[in-house]
Design a protein around this motif. Structure first.
Motif, PDB file in Angstrom:
ATOM      1  N   GLU A  14     -35.032 -66.345 -17.346  1.00  0.00           N
ATOM      2  CA  GLU A  14     -36.438 -66.769 -17.317  1.00  0.00           C
ATOM      3  C   GLU A  14     -36.596 -68.212 -17.790  1.00  0.00           C
ATOM      4  O   GLU A  14     -37.500 -68.553 -18.536  1.00  0.00           O
ATOM      5  CB  GLU A  14     -37.305 -65.836 -18.164  1.00  0.00           C
ATOM      6  N   GLY A  15     -35.655 -69.036 -17.340  1.00  0.00           N
ATOM      7  CA  GLY A  15     -35.742 -70.469 -17.615  1.00  0.00           C
ATOM      8  C   GLY A  15     -35.352 -70.880 -19.014  1.00  0.00           C
ATOM      9  O   GLY A  15     -35.615 -72.019 -19.417  1.00  0.00           O
ATOM     10  N   LYS A  16     -34.667 -69.986 -19.744  1.00  0.00           N
ATOM     11  CA  LYS A  16     -34.256 -70.323 -21.107  1.00  0.00           C
ATOM     12  C   LYS A  16     -32.802 -69.925 -21.320  1.00  0.00           C
ATOM     13  O   LYS A  16     -32.282 -69.027 -20.665  1.00  0.00           O
ATOM     14  CB  LYS A  16     -35.141 -69.613 -22.130  1.00  0.00           C
ATOM     15  N   GLY A  76     -34.189 -71.322 -13.611  1.00  0.00           N
ATOM     16  CA  GLY A  76     -34.820 -70.009 -13.606  1.00  0.00           C
ATOM     17  C   GLY A  76     -33.878 -68.941 -14.112  1.00  0.00           C
ATOM     18  O   GLY A  76     -33.947 -68.507 -15.257  1.00  0.00           O
ATOM     19  N   GLU A  77     -32.977 -68.497 -13.251  1.00  0.00           N
ATOM     20  CA  GLU A  77     -31.944 -67.523 -13.607  1.00  0.00           C
ATOM     21  C   GLU A  77     -30.596 -68.116 -13.216  1.00  0.00           C
ATOM     22  O   GLU A  77     -30.455 -68.700 -12.138  1.00  0.00           O
ATOM     23  CB  GLU A  77     -32.144 -66.189 -12.870  1.00  0.00           C
ATOM     24  N   VAL A 101     -25.734 -72.705 -11.409  1.00  0.00           N
ATOM     25  CA  VAL A 101     -24.964 -73.067 -12.593  1.00  0.00           C
ATOM     26  C   VAL A 101     -25.430 -74.414 -13.130  1.00  0.00           C
ATOM     27  O   VAL A 101     -25.567 -75.388 -12.384  1.00  0.00           O
ATOM     28  CB  VAL A 101     -23.455 -73.126 -12.276  1.00  0.00           C
ATOM     29  N   VAL A 102     -25.658 -74.439 -14.428  1.00  0.00           N
ATOM     30  CA  VAL A 102     -25.863 -75.695 -15.148  1.00  0.00           C
ATOM     31  C   VAL A 102     -24.581 -75.970 -15.916  1.00  0.00           C
ATOM     32  O   VAL A 102     -24.193 -75.193 -16.797  1.00  0.00           O
ATOM     33  CB  VAL A 102     -27.057 -75.606 -16.119  1.00  0.00           C
ATOM     34  N   PHE A 141     -23.429 -69.399 -21.333  1.00  0.00           N
ATOM     35  CA  PHE A 141     -24.590 -68.572 -21.636  1.00  0.00           C
ATOM     36  C   PHE A 141     -25.327 -68.222 -20.354  1.00  0.00           C
ATOM     37  O   PHE A 141     -25.305 -68.993 -19.383  1.00  0.00           O
ATOM     38  CB  PHE A 141     -25.552 -69.321 -22.572  1.00  0.00           C
ATOM     39  N   LEU A 142     -25.974 -67.088 -20.355  1.00  0.00           N
ATOM     40  CA  LEU A 142     -26.897 -66.766 -19.276  1.00  0.00           C
ATOM     41  C   LEU A 142     -28.113 -67.669 -19.387  1.00  0.00           C
ATOM     42  O   LEU A 142     -28.491 -68.113 -20.482  1.00  0.00           O
ATOM     43  CB  LEU A 142     -27.346 -65.309 -19.364  1.00  0.00           C
TER      44      LEU A 142
END
Length: 450
Positions: free
Chosen positions: A396-398, A363-364, A228-229, A392-393
């Motif tokens: 792939e690092g975005k 990453g994910e 989690v960010v 948000f999900l």
């Protein structure tokens, strides 16, 4: 009477009554606010607040009395009521009137003139127009608020202290409602400034509308453990919710797990949390606390170690340390407690600390932007939380698809220990609590059943 005249009268009556130890505390200010709905003024409010509290110590007992009426007769009554109150106190706790000797900072005074009602209305209407202009899907229900106000704090006592702090500021609030395929989505942005002219209305509106638009099409995700960010706003919300655990008053009452933890590791090495009464980006800057102790910047957590709890004079005496200058009063008539000034998690200054870099490191995972249900879902005593969230999900690092109807759970104390990356995007929440984005792994998230 003016405050100065009332102060002189109170001191005179205190001396006449043989009171050797006393303190007079003052709060006063005003605010003008405008609320816009559609393109019309929905409300215009002018508020004024003012009050004083007299505190005296008689035979080791503290007596309080307060008033909003600054007259000669009330000055006499204030002293008399405080004396009577001191005589009825049964508590054996030691009481203090702060002595002279501190070095006090000098804050730059905001000499900007008070904006006229017409200027406030014009600014609020301009913000509302920017909200509608930002996206064609913005609909009625969207609102703009502009507030400008000033506040003054003063304290004098029998030990010769005579202190004053004063500040003024503008505050804006843009709330955007957008409609897409019959569904409504909201977003908001709060911004402070020294003057209403400093407020970037287009930016405020753009961020509020973007927050609303970005959640279109949000859905839930499977329950599980996620990297989690937490956004700067979400982490600042957590820090605000759990700020009381850093209070020595709460610790001494057995309501903080940080009791007797000074000098111990309580967070990851990269975590430093500071309390700063004159933080550069804060509109509210103070030079003294609610007892007249000089207010100063201090690291509460430094490189993961609990450096100090926050103290007033009473808690400091119990702990055998000096006050950290964090005595506070919820209002002019309140008893003295403990609270931070501007309390924030230090941002990273190194490479790889931009939000996009943190997404790549994840990453994910999940990017949590909003936490709800804090009153019921967060326990400052245990540190546990279970909070309704959206965001948000991370794919792939975005930053990926929007997410809602999820619950993130954990422990605030464990979260501090698990912080792997800290961002560089520090932002203040409500002008008092701040944090950059952080990355934490293995957070429990409840979503939809598979």
């Amino acid at each position: 009477m003016t405050y100065q005249e009332f102060k002189e009268a109170v001191i005179r009556y205190a001396v006449e009554n043989g009171i050797a130890d006393y303190e007079l505390y003052y709060e006063g200010g005003w605010s003008d606010s405008v609320e816009i709905y559609k393109e019309e003024v929905k409300g215009y409010t002018t508020e004024e607040n003012m009050g004083v509290c007299f505190r005296c110590i008689i035979g080791g007992k503290a007596g309080y009395a307060s008033t909003e009426n600054l007259t000669e007769e009330e000055a006499r009554s204030l002293v008399s009521r405080a004396l009577e109150n001191a005589g009825s106190i049964e508590s054996e706790e030691e009481c203090f009137i702060h002595k002279k000797g501190d070095s006090y900072a000098v804050c730059e005074k905001n000499d900007s003139p008070r904006p006229s009602g017409a200027e406030l209305v014009e600014t609020a209407l301009a913000l509302q127009k920017e909200l509608y202009r930002a996206d064609r899907r913005v609909v009625d229900g969207t609102q703009a608020y502009i507030v400008y106000g000033s506040q003054k704090y003063a304290l004098c006592n029998s030990n010769g202290l005579d202190l004053e702090d004063e500040f003024s500021m503008a505050n804006s609030y843009g709330m955007a409602i957008v409609e897409d395929n019959g569904e409504m989505y909201d977003g908001f942005k709060v911004k402070d400034g020294r003057t209403i002219q400093e407020l970037d209305l287009k930016e405020i509106a753009g961020e509020a509308v973007e927050e609303a638009v970005s959640t279109i099409g949000a859905g839930s995700i499977p329950s599980g453990k996620y990297t989690v960010v937490f956004s700067n706003k979400a982490m600042a919300t957590l820090l605000a919710t759990y700020s009381s655990v850093f209070s020595a008053e709460q610790a001494q009452k057995g309501m903080s797990l940080l009791k007797d933890k000074e000098g111990e590791k309580i967070a990851a090495d990269i975590v430093t949390i500071t309390d700063d009464p004159r933080y550069k980006d804060s509109m509210v800057k103070r030079t003294f606390d609610g007892e007249g102790v000089a207010a100063y910047a201090k690291n509460v957590v430094e490189n993961g170690v609990l450096a100090t709890l926050l103290h007033n004079l009473k808690t400091a005496a119990k702990a055998g340390v000096k006050s950290t200058g964090n005595a506070s009063k919820a209002s002019y008539s309140s008893v003295v407690g403990v609270s931070p000034f501007t309390f924030y998690l230090h941002p990273s200054q190194g490479e790889g600390s931009a939000l996009e870099d943190i997404f790549r490191a994840a990453g994910e995972g999940l990017y949590i932007t909003d936490l709800e249900g804090l009153h019921a879902g967060a326990n400052p005593v245990s540190g546990d939380f279970s909070l309704s969230s959206k965001g948000f999900l991370i794919t792939e690092g975005k930053k990926g698809a929007p997410v809602k109807n999820i619950t993130v759970s954990g422990s605030f104390f464990e979260l501090l220990k698990k912080v792997e990356i800290i961002g560089n995007d520090l932002e203040l929440l409500r002008g008092k609590f701040g944090s950059p984005a952080i990355l934490v792994r293995d957070m429990a998230v409840a979503g939809k059943d598979i």
